[in-house]
Design a protein around this motif. Sequence first.
Motif, mmCIF file in Angstrom:
data_model
loop_
_atom_site.group_PDB
_atom_site.id
_atom_site.type_symbol
_atom_site.label_atom_id
_atom_site.label_comp_id
_atom_site.label_asym_id
_atom_site.label_seq_id
_atom_site.Cartn_x
_atom_site.Cartn_y
_atom_site.Cartn_z
ATOM 1 N N VAL A 148 -26.197 -68.745 -3.790
ATOM 2 C CA VAL A 148 -27.294 -68.016 -4.431
ATOM 3 C C VAL A 148 -26.751 -66.711 -4.993
ATOM 4 O O VAL A 148 -26.109 -65.931 -4.285
ATOM 5 C CB VAL A 148 -28.426 -67.716 -3.422
ATOM 6 C CG1 VAL A 148 -29.510 -66.854 -4.081
ATOM 7 C CG2 VAL A 148 -29.019 -69.005 -2.887
ATOM 8 N N ILE A 149 -27.034 -66.479 -6.278
ATOM 9 C CA ILE A 149 -26.638 -65.242 -6.934
ATOM 10 C C ILE A 149 -27.896 -64.575 -7.459
ATOM 11 O O ILE A 149 -28.718 -65.213 -8.132
ATOM 12 C CB ILE A 149 -25.675 -65.498 -8.116
ATOM 13 C CG1 ILE A 149 -24.517 -66.404 -7.695
ATOM 14 C CG2 ILE A 149 -25.161 -64.164 -8.668
ATOM 15 C CD1 ILE A 149 -23.631 -65.838 -6.625
ATOM 16 N N MET A 190 -27.709 -64.248 -17.380
ATOM 17 C CA MET A 190 -27.999 -65.245 -16.352
ATOM 18 C C MET A 190 -28.188 -66.622 -16.977
ATOM 19 O O MET A 190 -27.738 -67.631 -16.424
ATOM 20 C CB MET A 190 -29.253 -64.856 -15.560
ATOM 21 C CG MET A 190 -29.490 -65.758 -14.341
ATOM 22 S SD MET A 190 -30.954 -65.336 -13.358
ATOM 23 C CE MET A 190 -32.248 -66.065 -14.373
ATOM 24 N N PHE A 191 -28.845 -66.666 -18.127
ATOM 25 C CA PHE A 191 -29.055 -67.924 -18.841
ATOM 26 C C PHE A 191 -27.712 -68.567 -19.189
ATOM 27 O O PHE A 191 -27.510 -69.771 -18.972
ATOM 28 C CB PHE A 191 -29.868 -67.658 -20.106
ATOM 29 C CG PHE A 191 -30.069 -68.856 -20.983
ATOM 30 C CD1 PHE A 191 -31.105 -69.751 -20.735
ATOM 31 C CD2 PHE A 191 -29.232 -69.094 -22.057
ATOM 32 C CE1 PHE A 191 -31.306 -70.865 -21.552
ATOM 33 C CE2 PHE A 191 -29.412 -70.201 -22.873
ATOM 34 C CZ PHE A 191 -30.451 -71.084 -22.618
ATOM 35 N N ASP A 192 -26.779 -67.771 -19.697
ATOM 36 C CA ASP A 192 -25.464 -68.297 -20.082
ATOM 37 C C ASP A 192 -24.686 -68.803 -18.871
ATOM 38 O O ASP A 192 -24.021 -69.843 -18.921
ATOM 39 C CB ASP A 192 -24.649 -67.223 -20.808
ATOM 40 C CG ASP A 192 -25.240 -66.862 -22.165
ATOM 41 O OD1 ASP A 192 -25.995 -67.690 -22.717
ATOM 42 O OD2 ASP A 192 -24.952 -65.761 -22.675
ATOM 43 N N ILE A 193 -24.784 -68.046 -17.767
ATOM 44 C CA ILE A 193 -24.102 -68.470 -16.540
ATOM 45 C C ILE A 193 -24.723 -69.750 -16.012
ATOM 46 O O ILE A 193 -24.025 -70.679 -15.583
ATOM 47 C CB ILE A 193 -24.161 -67.353 -15.475
ATOM 48 C CG1 ILE A 193 -23.347 -66.141 -15.935
ATOM 49 C CG2 ILE A 193 -23.639 -67.864 -14.133
ATOM 50 C CD1 ILE A 193 -23.447 -64.952 -15.003
ATOM 51 N N GLY A 194 -26.041 -69.806 -16.043
ATOM 52 C CA GLY A 194 -26.729 -71.008 -15.586
ATOM 53 C C GLY A 194 -26.341 -72.223 -16.410
ATOM 54 O O GLY A 194 -26.147 -73.322 -15.866
ATOM 55 N N LYS A 195 -26.216 -72.050 -17.698
ATOM 56 C CA LYS A 195 -25.833 -73.144 -18.579
ATOM 57 C C LYS A 195 -24.409 -73.608 -18.293
ATOM 58 O O LYS A 195 -24.110 -74.811 -18.278
ATOM 59 C CB LYS A 195 -25.946 -72.693 -20.035
ATOM 60 C CG LYS A 195 -25.630 -73.777 -21.059
ATOM 61 C CD LYS A 195 -25.839 -73.253 -22.474
ATOM 62 C CE LYS A 195 -25.554 -74.332 -23.512
ATOM 63 N NZ LYS A 195 -25.790 -73.820 -24.900
ATOM 64 N N ALA A 196 -23.528 -72.652 -18.035
ATOM 65 C CA ALA A 196 -22.115 -72.983 -17.798
ATOM 66 C C ALA A 196 -21.895 -73.664 -16.452
ATOM 67 O O ALA A 196 -20.961 -74.456 -16.299
ATOM 68 C CB ALA A 196 -21.265 -71.717 -17.891
ATOM 69 N N HIS A 197 -22.749 -73.391 -15.469
ATOM 70 C CA HIS A 197 -22.502 -73.883 -14.117
ATOM 71 C C HIS A 197 -23.598 -74.816 -13.588
ATOM 72 O O HIS A 197 -23.620 -75.112 -12.390
ATOM 73 C CB HIS A 197 -22.337 -72.697 -13.167
ATOM 74 C CG HIS A 197 -21.151 -71.842 -13.483
ATOM 75 N ND1 HIS A 197 -19.865 -72.166 -13.103
ATOM 76 C CD2 HIS A 197 -21.056 -70.664 -14.176
ATOM 77 C CE1 HIS A 197 -19.031 -71.227 -13.523
ATOM 78 N NE2 HIS A 197 -19.723 -70.308 -14.181
ATOM 79 N N GLY A 198 -24.454 -75.285 -14.442
ATOM 80 C CA GLY A 198 -25.480 -76.244 -14.014
ATOM 81 C C GLY A 198 -26.403 -75.696 -12.957
ATOM 82 O O GLY A 198 -26.719 -76.372 -11.972
ATOM 83 N N ALA A 199 -26.882 -74.469 -13.153
ATOM 84 C CA ALA A 199 -27.640 -73.773 -12.120
ATOM 85 C C ALA A 199 -29.145 -74.003 -12.212
ATOM 86 O O ALA A 199 -29.693 -74.327 -13.259
ATOM 87 C CB ALA A 199 -27.358 -72.276 -12.202
ATOM 88 N N GLY A 218 -25.229 -77.357 -8.755
ATOM 89 C CA GLY A 218 -24.964 -75.998 -9.231
ATOM 90 C C GLY A 218 -25.607 -74.930 -8.361
ATOM 91 O O GLY A 218 -26.422 -75.224 -7.473
ATOM 92 N N PRO A 219 -25.285 -73.676 -8.602
ATOM 93 C CA PRO A 219 -25.826 -72.571 -7.796
ATOM 94 C C PRO A 219 -27.290 -72.284 -8.125
ATOM 95 O O PRO A 219 -27.852 -72.819 -9.090
ATOM 96 C CB PRO A 219 -24.937 -71.391 -8.205
ATOM 97 C CG PRO A 219 -24.552 -71.708 -9.624
ATOM 98 C CD PRO A 219 -24.362 -73.200 -9.658
#
Length: 288
Positions: free
Chosen positions: A164-165, A101-110, A79-80
């Motif tokens: 990286v975001i 950011m937490f939700d995006i991280g959860k959705a994309h394995g970051a 993930g990213p």
Amino acid sequence: MFKPSVWLLFISFIVSTYGFGFRGFHYENPRELEEINSTSRHIILEKWILQPLNHFDVRDNRLWSMRYYESDEFYNGTGPILIMLGGEWTISRGFLRSGLMFDIGKAHGAMMYYTEHRYYGKSRPVRNTKPENLQFLNVDQALADIAYFIEKKKFELDKFNQSVIVFGGSYSGNMAAWSRLKYPHLIQGALASSAPIHAKADFFEYYEVVSDLLRKYDEQCRNDVKSAIDTVELLLSHNYGAKVLQKSFNLCDTPNISDTSDIGWIMNSIAEVNLKRKNCYYYLFINL
């Protein structure tokens, strides 16, 4: 007709209790969702990374420790890398437990990080902030801190091709946008929330938003606050009024009404006061 004794007593209470201060020195971190409201109980690690004090002088080998938080709660190895950028505040674990950011991280394995800005919180490059030690407090050095951090983390993870975001709000939103522009080889995307990227000395639009919010809470609240601030401005137009303010606010010196810096400091300090009360300025502007 305003009653100077009433509002002076009010503002004097604010100043004596909470003190004057520019946003850059007393600004608190953006309102993060309380950890207690998050379903995440993953351990967020507090870590440190050595940063060059001066990224732009190869002869200067001085280092300092920058604090950051790390969460691998959702990291799947591919993930990213998501990085929340700290601004002029002390960082906490909130953004690694909830939010966008937490939700995006959860959705994309970051892999997720939250970095602390140099000179703020526990990230102090120097022992004291006397003027000669503030030369390294600038956005160029702060952006270089981000680039250095990314390079080190990619090396540690052995993931040199990971996207990286970066995320940021207000000033750190500016940093997110600028870092993407300055280091496009390291940063593939940036989310700049409420970022005032157009610099201007008289940023009156900010207080228009504040005024609108006060009006939504209570029209009289907004009118009372405006009346009190207008009164301060009126007093600052006369030497006698400046002496009244000096005594009421317990200032070291009488404001120099011919010095725009003095007047600007006084007005900014009043405008930035936040008593953290649900009530409109804790009812202290009532009966002006």
